[in-house]
Design an enzyme around this catalytic site. Structure first.
Site, PDB file in Angstrom:
ATOM      1  N   MET A  17     -14.960 -37.231  -1.519  1.00 39.53           N
ATOM      2  CA  MET A  17     -15.954 -36.162  -1.440  1.00 39.53           C
ATOM      3  C   MET A  17     -15.591 -34.969  -2.311  1.00 39.53           C
ATOM      4  O   MET A  17     -16.469 -34.324  -2.890  1.00 39.53           O
ATOM      5  CB  MET A  17     -16.096 -35.706   0.011  1.00 39.53           C
ATOM      6  CG  MET A  17     -16.855 -36.686   0.862  1.00 39.53           C
ATOM      7  SD  MET A  17     -17.089 -36.005   2.495  1.00 39.53           S
ATOM      8  CE  MET A  17     -15.968 -37.001   3.426  1.00 39.53           C
ATOM      9  N   ASP A  36      -5.088 -31.087  -6.260  1.00 34.17           N
ATOM     10  CA  ASP A  36      -4.796 -32.322  -5.524  1.00 34.17           C
ATOM     11  C   ASP A  36      -3.374 -32.756  -5.824  1.00 34.17           C
ATOM     12  O   ASP A  36      -2.763 -32.302  -6.800  1.00 34.17           O
ATOM     13  CB  ASP A  36      -5.790 -33.435  -5.937  1.00 34.17           C
ATOM     14  CG  ASP A  36      -5.976 -34.503  -4.862  1.00 34.17           C
ATOM     15  OD1 ASP A  36      -4.972 -35.123  -4.464  1.00 34.17           O
ATOM     16  OD2 ASP A  36      -7.114 -34.702  -4.423  1.00 34.17           O
ATOM     17  N   ASP A  62      -0.275 -29.137  -3.359  1.00 31.06           N
ATOM     18  CA  ASP A  62       0.006 -29.681  -2.030  1.00 31.06           C
ATOM     19  C   ASP A  62      -0.455 -28.619  -1.047  1.00 31.06           C
ATOM     20  O   ASP A  62       0.130 -27.521  -0.992  1.00 31.06           O
ATOM     21  CB  ASP A  62       1.505 -29.957  -1.879  1.00 31.06           C
ATOM     22  CG  ASP A  62       1.853 -30.485  -0.481  1.00 31.06           C
ATOM     23  OD1 ASP A  62       0.990 -30.422   0.421  1.00 31.06           O
ATOM     24  OD2 ASP A  62       2.991 -30.944  -0.302  1.00 31.06           O
ATOM     25  N   VAL A  63      -1.481 -28.911  -0.268  1.00 25.50           N
ATOM     26  CA  VAL A  63      -2.084 -27.876   0.575  1.00 25.50           C
ATOM     27  C   VAL A  63      -1.152 -27.382   1.681  1.00 25.50           C
ATOM     28  O   VAL A  63      -1.432 -26.375   2.321  1.00 25.50           O
ATOM     29  CB  VAL A  63      -3.431 -28.327   1.195  1.00 25.50           C
ATOM     30  CG1 VAL A  63      -4.474 -28.547   0.123  1.00 25.50           C
ATOM     31  CG2 VAL A  63      -3.262 -29.550   2.094  1.00 25.50           C
ATOM     32  N   ASN A  89     -11.043 -29.027   1.339  1.00 29.60           N
ATOM     33  CA  ASN A  89     -11.508 -30.405   1.535  1.00 29.60           C
ATOM     34  C   ASN A  89     -10.374 -31.399   1.778  1.00 29.60           C
ATOM     35  O   ASN A  89     -10.579 -32.415   2.436  1.00 29.60           O
ATOM     36  CB  ASN A  89     -12.317 -30.814   0.300  1.00 29.60           C
ATOM     37  CG  ASN A  89     -12.496 -32.314   0.201  1.00 29.60           C
ATOM     38  OD1 ASN A  89     -13.361 -32.896   0.858  1.00 29.60           O
ATOM     39  ND2 ASN A  89     -11.669 -32.974  -0.602  1.00 29.60           N
ATOM     40  N   TYR A 160      -5.916 -36.242  14.546  1.00 28.04           N
ATOM     41  CA  TYR A 160      -7.048 -35.956  13.648  1.00 28.04           C
ATOM     42  C   TYR A 160      -8.089 -35.098  14.372  1.00 28.04           C
ATOM     43  O   TYR A 160      -8.570 -34.093  13.842  1.00 28.04           O
ATOM     44  CB  TYR A 160      -7.658 -37.267  13.154  1.00 28.04           C
ATOM     45  CG  TYR A 160      -8.689 -37.086  12.054  1.00 28.04           C
ATOM     46  CD1 TYR A 160      -8.304 -36.865  10.737  1.00 28.04           C
ATOM     47  CD2 TYR A 160     -10.053 -37.136  12.329  1.00 28.04           C
ATOM     48  CE1 TYR A 160      -9.242 -36.692   9.725  1.00 28.04           C
ATOM     49  CE2 TYR A 160     -11.000 -36.969  11.330  1.00 28.04           C
ATOM     50  CZ  TYR A 160     -10.601 -36.755  10.026  1.00 28.04           C
ATOM     51  OH  TYR A 160     -11.532 -36.580   9.022  1.00 28.04           O
ATOM     52  N   LYS A 164      -9.115 -31.288  13.259  1.00 26.91           N
ATOM     53  CA  LYS A 164     -10.474 -30.955  12.821  1.00 26.91           C
ATOM     54  C   LYS A 164     -11.142 -29.963  13.781  1.00 26.91           C
ATOM     55  O   LYS A 164     -11.993 -29.165  13.375  1.00 26.91           O
ATOM     56  CB  LYS A 164     -11.306 -32.226  12.661  1.00 26.91           C
ATOM     57  CG  LYS A 164     -10.821 -33.124  11.517  1.00 26.91           C
ATOM     58  CD  LYS A 164     -10.878 -32.420  10.177  1.00 26.91           C
ATOM     59  CE  LYS A 164     -10.572 -33.340   9.012  1.00 26.91           C
ATOM     60  NZ  LYS A 164     -10.651 -32.638   7.719  1.00 26.91           N
ATOM     61  N   ILE A 193     -18.317 -41.586   5.950  1.00 24.44           N
ATOM     62  CA  ILE A 193     -18.687 -41.534   4.543  1.00 24.44           C
ATOM     63  C   ILE A 193     -17.822 -42.557   3.791  1.00 24.44           C
ATOM     64  O   ILE A 193     -16.620 -42.673   4.042  1.00 24.44           O
ATOM     65  CB  ILE A 193     -18.416 -40.124   3.949  1.00 24.44           C
ATOM     66  CG1 ILE A 193     -18.965 -39.000   4.869  1.00 24.44           C
ATOM     67  CG2 ILE A 193     -18.983 -40.022   2.535  1.00 24.44           C
ATOM     68  CD1 ILE A 193     -20.456 -38.949   5.052  1.00 24.44           C
ATOM     69  N   THR A 195     -15.593 -43.495   1.285  1.00 24.58           N
ATOM     70  CA  THR A 195     -14.644 -42.888   0.337  1.00 24.58           C
ATOM     71  C   THR A 195     -13.342 -43.696   0.419  1.00 24.58           C
ATOM     72  O   THR A 195     -13.184 -44.535   1.312  1.00 24.58           O
ATOM     73  CB  THR A 195     -14.314 -41.427   0.726  1.00 24.58           C
ATOM     74  OG1 THR A 195     -13.536 -41.444   1.927  1.00 24.58           O
ATOM     75  CG2 THR A 195     -15.541 -40.567   0.911  1.00 24.58           C
TER      76      THR A 195
HETATM   77  P1  NAP Z   1     -10.033 -39.044   0.386  1.00 21.23           P
HETATM   78  O1  NAP Z   1     -10.861 -39.916  -0.485  1.00 21.23           O
HETATM   79  O2  NAP Z   1      -8.773 -39.589   0.964  1.00 21.23           O
HETATM   80  O3  NAP Z   1      -9.752 -37.693  -0.390  1.00 21.23           O
HETATM   81  C1  NAP Z   1      -8.918 -36.725   0.151  1.00 21.23           C
HETATM   82  C2  NAP Z   1      -8.098 -36.153  -0.949  1.00 21.23           C
HETATM   83  O4  NAP Z   1      -7.191 -35.169  -0.376  1.00 21.23           O
HETATM   84  C3  NAP Z   1      -7.222 -37.197  -1.629  1.00 21.23           C
HETATM   85  O5  NAP Z   1      -7.263 -37.053  -3.020  1.00 21.23           O
HETATM   86  C4  NAP Z   1      -5.869 -36.897  -1.048  1.00 21.23           C
HETATM   87  O6  NAP Z   1      -4.784 -37.291  -1.870  1.00 21.23           O
HETATM   88  C5  NAP Z   1      -5.926 -35.391  -0.949  1.00 21.23           C
HETATM   89  N1  NAP Z   1      -4.826 -34.879  -0.156  1.00 21.23           N
HETATM   90  C6  NAP Z   1      -4.264 -35.400   0.941  1.00 21.23           C
HETATM   91  N2  NAP Z   1      -3.210 -34.671   1.330  1.00 21.23           N
HETATM   92  C7  NAP Z   1      -3.131 -33.643   0.452  1.00 21.23           C
HETATM   93  C8  NAP Z   1      -2.266 -32.531   0.314  1.00 21.23           C
HETATM   94  N3  NAP Z   1      -1.228 -32.344   1.147  1.00 21.23           N
HETATM   95  N4  NAP Z   1      -2.484 -31.668  -0.678  1.00 21.23           N
HETATM   96  C9  NAP Z   1      -3.502 -31.859  -1.542  1.00 21.23           C
HETATM   97  N5  NAP Z   1      -4.347 -32.887  -1.484  1.00 21.23           N
HETATM   98  C10 NAP Z   1      -4.157 -33.775  -0.496  1.00 21.23           C
HETATM   99  O7  NAP Z   1     -10.871 -38.529   1.625  1.00 21.23           O
HETATM  100  P2  NAP Z   1     -12.409 -38.106   1.830  1.00 21.23           P
HETATM  101  O8  NAP Z   1     -13.015 -39.126   2.690  1.00 21.23           O
HETATM  102  O9  NAP Z   1     -13.052 -37.706   0.561  1.00 21.23           O
HETATM  103  O10 NAP Z   1     -12.165 -36.845   2.758  1.00 21.23           O
HETATM  104  C11 NAP Z   1     -12.349 -35.497   2.354  1.00 21.23           C
HETATM  105  C12 NAP Z   1     -12.349 -34.633   3.605  1.00 21.23           C
HETATM  106  O11 NAP Z   1     -13.417 -35.032   4.451  1.00 21.23           O
HETATM  107  C13 NAP Z   1     -11.081 -34.760   4.447  1.00 21.23           C
HETATM  108  O12 NAP Z   1     -10.740 -33.503   4.973  1.00 21.23           O
HETATM  109  C14 NAP Z   1     -11.510 -35.698   5.566  1.00 21.23           C
HETATM  110  O13 NAP Z   1     -10.737 -35.529   6.726  1.00 21.23           O
HETATM  111  C15 NAP Z   1     -12.940 -35.279   5.755  1.00 21.23           C
HETATM  112  N6  NAP Z   1     -13.808 -36.285   6.386  1.00 21.23           N
HETATM  113  C16 NAP Z   1     -13.934 -37.542   5.856  1.00 21.23           C
HETATM  114  C17 NAP Z   1     -14.818 -38.429   6.465  1.00 21.23           C
HETATM  115  C18 NAP Z   1     -15.073 -39.818   5.913  1.00 21.23           C
HETATM  116  O14 NAP Z   1     -15.726 -40.621   6.604  1.00 21.23           O
HETATM  117  N7  NAP Z   1     -14.618 -40.151   4.723  1.00 21.23           N
HETATM  118  C19 NAP Z   1     -15.528 -38.049   7.603  1.00 21.23           C
HETATM  119  C20 NAP Z   1     -15.356 -36.774   8.111  1.00 21.23           C
HETATM  120  C21 NAP Z   1     -14.499 -35.886   7.484  1.00 21.23           C
HETATM  121  P3  NAP Z   1      -3.712 -38.413  -1.339  1.00 21.23           P
HETATM  122  O15 NAP Z   1      -4.329 -39.717  -1.569  1.00 21.23           O
HETATM  123  O16 NAP Z   1      -2.495 -38.129  -2.149  1.00 21.23           O
HETATM  124  O17 NAP Z   1      -3.496 -38.216   0.134  1.00 21.23           O
END
Ligand code: NAP
Length: 255
Positions: A17, A36, A62-63, A89, A160, A164, A193, A195
Site C-alpha cells: 500500500m 523503508d 527503520d521506523v 504506513n 497486532y 493497531k 488487502i 499485498t
Molecule cells: P507490506 O506489503 O508488508 O508493506 C509494508 C512495508 O513496511 C514493507 O516494505 C516493510 O518492509 C516495511 N517495514 C516493515 N518494518 C519496517 C520498519 N521497521 N521500518 C521501515 N519499514 C518497515 O504491507 P501492506 O499490506 O502494504 O501494509 C501496509 C500497512 O497497512 C501496515 O501498517 C499494515 O499493518 C496495514 N494493514 C494491512 C492490511 C492488509 O490486508 N494488507 C490490512 C490492514 C492494515 P519489510 O518487508 O522489510 O518488513
C-alpha cells in the site's frame, strides 16, 4: 493535481500500500520521500515515479529508530524544502517469520515487542519527528495506517490488535494536541488487502475463499482502494477532518 506543491513522507513506501500511495501522491503533484528498509524495492518505486515525470527520493528508514526518522524528515526538507504530509504506513503482521496469528498465551514477549515496536512505537516516532517541520510549514496532515484489527478483535494476532488499537488512539490524541496549529491526524482502517503482507494467507485457497465470503462487497481490496482514501486525507479536501477513522474494508466491520 490534488497535492500540488506538497511534500510527503511515506514510511514502508517500498511496496504494498505504501508504494501505491507514493505513486498516486506523485501523480497528484506531491514530491514524495519513500522511507523503508527495503532498499532495492524502494529505489524501484523512486525510479518509476521519476520516469513518469514525478519527484521522489528513497531513504533507508527503520521506523523503530528515532535517528532514522530525523534523517528522513531532514531529507524531505533538504531535497524538497518542507514537509506537509506524513503517512505512517510501515507495519508488520506478526512477530514470527511464519506469520502465525497467535492467541495471547502463545505470543512470545519477543514477538509482542517486535510488533509493538514497528507498528506502535514507529508511528509515535514518526509523528514526533514530523510535527516541528509541519509547524514550520504552517500545518500538515498525518495519516496513520491502523487496520480493521485496530477496531475489532479476532481469534489470533494479539500483538497486532494491540498495536493497531494503539495507533487509533495515538491518532486521536495527536489530533487534539495539534489541531490549533493546523496539523491534522486521522487513522485509516483497511480490511483484507492483497499485498506482500497478506500473500501467504491469500495463497491458501480455502482461507482466500472464506475471507472473500466474509467481505460484503465480495472481493478483497487492492492497494489503490486504500491509497485513494489516504490521498483524500492528505489533501486539503479533508481540511475539516481530524481525529477521525476512515474504514476501507468492503463492509467487513459493518456486519
Ligand atoms: P507490506 O506489503 O508488508 O508493506 C509494508 C512495508 O513496511 C514493507 O516494505 C516493510 O518492509 C516495511 N517495514 C516493515 N518494518 C519496517 C520498519 N521497521 N521500518 C521501515 N519499514 C518497515 O504491507 P501492506 O499490506 O502494504 O501494509 C501496509 C500497512 O497497512 C501496515 O501498517 C499494515 O499493518 C496495514 N494493514 C494491512 C492490511 C492488509 O490486508 N494488507 C490490512 C490492514 C492494515 P519489510 O518487508 O522489510 O518488513
Amino acid at each position: 493535481m490534488r497535492l500540488e506543491g506538497k511534500v510527503a513522507l511515506i514510511s514502508g513506501g517500498a511496496r504494498g500500500m505504501g508504494a501505491a500511495e507514493a505513486r498516486l501522491f506523485a501523480r497528484e503533484g506531491a514530491s514524495v520521500v519513500i522511507g523503508d528498509l527495503l532498499e532495492e524495492e524502494g529505489r524501484q518505486v523512486e525510479a518509476q515515479i521519476g520516469e513518469a515525470g514525478g519527484h521522489a527520493i528513497f531513504i533507508r528508514l527503520d521506523v523503530t529508530s528515532e535517528s532514522d526518522w530525523s534523517d528522513a524528515v531532514a531529507a524531505a526538507v533538504s531535497r524538497f524544502g518542507k514537509l506537509d504530509i506524513l503517512v505512517n504506513n510501515a507495519g508488520v503482521s506478526s512477530g514470527g517469520a511464519s506469520g502465525a496469528r497467535t492467541k495471547v498465551e502463545d505470543t512470545t514477549v519477543e514477538a509482542w515487542d517486535r510488533v509493538m515496536d514497528v507498528n506502535a512505537k514507529g508511528v509515535f516516532l514518526g509523528t514526533k519527528a514530523a510535527i516541528p517541520e509541519m509547524r514550520r510549514a504552517g500545518g500538515g496532515s498525518i495519516i496513520n495506517i491502523s487496520s480493521i484489527y485496530g477496531l475489532v478483535g479476532s481469534d489470533g494476532g494479539s500483538a497486532y490488535h494491540a498495536s493497531k488499537g494503539a495507533v487509533r488512539l495515538l491518532t486521536k490524541s495527536t489530533a487534539i494536541q495539534y489541531a490549533g496549529e493546523g496539523i491534522r491526524a486521522n487513522s485509516v482502517h483497511p480490511g483484507f488487502i492483497d499485498t506482500p503482507m497478506t500473500a501467504a494467507t491469500l495463497a491458501d485457497p480455502e482461507r482466500n475463499r472464506s475471507l472473500i465470503a466474509r467481505t460484503p462487497v465480495g472481493r478483497l481490496g487492492v492497494p489503490d482502494d486504500v491509497a485513494y482514501g489516504v490521498l483524500f486525507l492528505a489533501s486539503d479536501e479533508s481540511s475539516f477532518m481530524t481525529g477521525s477513522e476512515l474504514v476501507i474494508d468492503g463492509g467487513w466491520t459493518a456486519q
